[in-house]
Write an enzyme that holds these catalytic residues in place. Structure first.
Site, short mmCIF file in Angstrom:
data_model
loop_
_atom_site.label_atom_id
_atom_site.label_comp_id
_atom_site.label_asym_id
_atom_site.label_seq_id
_atom_site.Cartn_x
_atom_site.Cartn_y
_atom_site.Cartn_z
N ASP A 32 0.84 -1.21 0.00
CA ASP A 32 0.00 0.00 0.00
C ASP A 32 0.87 1.26 0.00
OD1 ASP A 32 -2.26 1.59 0.20
OD2 ASP A 32 -2.69 1.08 2.29
N VAL A 118 1.37 -7.95 6.68
CA VAL A 118 1.00 -7.55 8.05
C VAL A 118 -0.31 -8.22 8.50
CG1 VAL A 118 0.35 -5.57 9.48
CG2 VAL A 118 2.26 -5.38 7.90
N TYR A 119 -1.23 -8.48 7.58
CA TYR A 119 -2.53 -9.05 7.95
C TYR A 119 -2.46 -10.54 8.30
CZ TYR A 119 -5.21 -4.78 6.93
OH TYR A 119 -5.74 -3.51 6.95
P1 ADP Z 1 -1.61 -6.90 4.00
O1 ADP Z 1 -1.81 -5.81 5.00
O2 ADP Z 1 -2.83 -7.11 3.11
O3 ADP Z 1 -1.09 -8.16 4.58
P2 ADP Z 1 1.07 -6.12 3.03
O4 ADP Z 1 1.37 -4.94 2.18
O5 ADP Z 1 1.59 -6.13 4.42
O6 ADP Z 1 -0.54 -6.27 2.98
O7 ADP Z 1 1.56 -7.43 2.31
C1 ADP Z 1 0.90 -8.02 1.21
C2 ADP Z 1 1.90 -8.71 0.31
O8 ADP Z 1 2.51 -7.74 -0.53
C3 ADP Z 1 3.05 -9.40 1.05
O9 ADP Z 1 3.20 -10.72 0.51
C4 ADP Z 1 4.25 -8.53 0.74
O10 ADP Z 1 5.45 -9.31 0.66
C5 ADP Z 1 3.89 -7.99 -0.62
N1 ADP Z 1 4.55 -6.73 -1.04
C6 ADP Z 1 5.04 -5.72 -0.29
N2 ADP Z 1 5.51 -4.73 -1.07
C7 ADP Z 1 5.30 -5.11 -2.36
C8 ADP Z 1 5.56 -4.54 -3.65
N3 ADP Z 1 6.14 -3.34 -3.77
N4 ADP Z 1 5.21 -5.25 -4.76
C9 ADP Z 1 4.61 -6.46 -4.65
N5 ADP Z 1 4.32 -7.04 -3.49
C10 ADP Z 1 4.67 -6.39 -2.35
#
Ligand code: ADP
Length: 165
Positions: A32, A118-119
């Site tokens: 995000d 994080v979720y």
């Molecule tokens: P959530 O809060 O839905 O769990 P996160 O952003 O913490 O979302 O993580 C969701 C997934 O996105 C994780 O598997 C993480 O490794 C991945 N992620 C983080 N940054 C990026 C990025 N720039 N591009 C693609 N995937 C990413």
């Protein structure tokens, strides 16, 4: 054909990238934060007009400074052990995003692993849900990309794809 790629989703030149957002749609950490940084401040300003998003649903924004034309924000469930509708809500994130894309003539779309950061959603179970949803829409898109952020995640997706093909 579902493509598994390893890398940063913000770099992908597709009609839409999907954001694993939170209910406010006003930015956060992880993917995000990366999407908001790459899209620029216009994304936050635009998303203020959307009135948030319920868990399992999806909303559309322009891509602003991203190579992607659109951002589809969806809100994954926080993992609380799996007995609180988490699998159904995660499936709903993928289906809602794909339906929203179809309604806006989006032909190429890339997903991160929604809820798997994080979720805290278990990665293997999440990958099965993601791949199944993508497979049920694959004929209606030119490209559906599973964008993994590590080689380990990409290997897991490839394994799940093989088991479910
Ligand atoms: P959530 O809060 O839905 O769990 P996160 O952003 O913490 O979302 O993580 C969701 C997934 O996105 C994780 O598997 C993480 O490794 C991945 N992620 C983080 N940054 C990026 C990025 N720039 N591009 C693609 N995937 C990413």
């Amino acid at each position: 054909m579902i493509e598994v790629v390893c890398g940063d989703i913000t770099a992908l030149d597709v009609d839409a990238i999907v954001n694993a957002a939170n209910n406010s749609l006003l930015g956060g950490g992880g993917v995000d934060g990366a999407i908001h940084r790459a899209a620029g401040p216009e994304l936050l300003a635009f998303n203020r007009s959307l009135g948030g998003c319920r868990t399992g649903e999806a909303k559309l924004s322009p891509g602003f400074s991203l190579p992607a034309r659109h951002v589809i924000s969806t809100v994954g469930p926080v993992w609380h052990g799996g007995q609180q509708g988490e699998p159904e809500l995660l499936e709903s994130c993928y289906v809602s995003s794909l339906e929203l894309a179809l309604a806006h003539d989006i032909r190429s779309i890339a997903f991160p692993g929604i809820s798997t950061g994080v979720y805290g959603f278990p990665k293997e179970q999440a990958a099965v849900i993601a791949i199944r949803a993508m497979q049920s829409y694959e004929a209606r898109f030119e490209r559906i990309i599973a964008c993994c952020f590590s080689e380990a995640d990409a290997a897991l997706y490839r394994e799940v794809l093989q088991e479910h093909s």
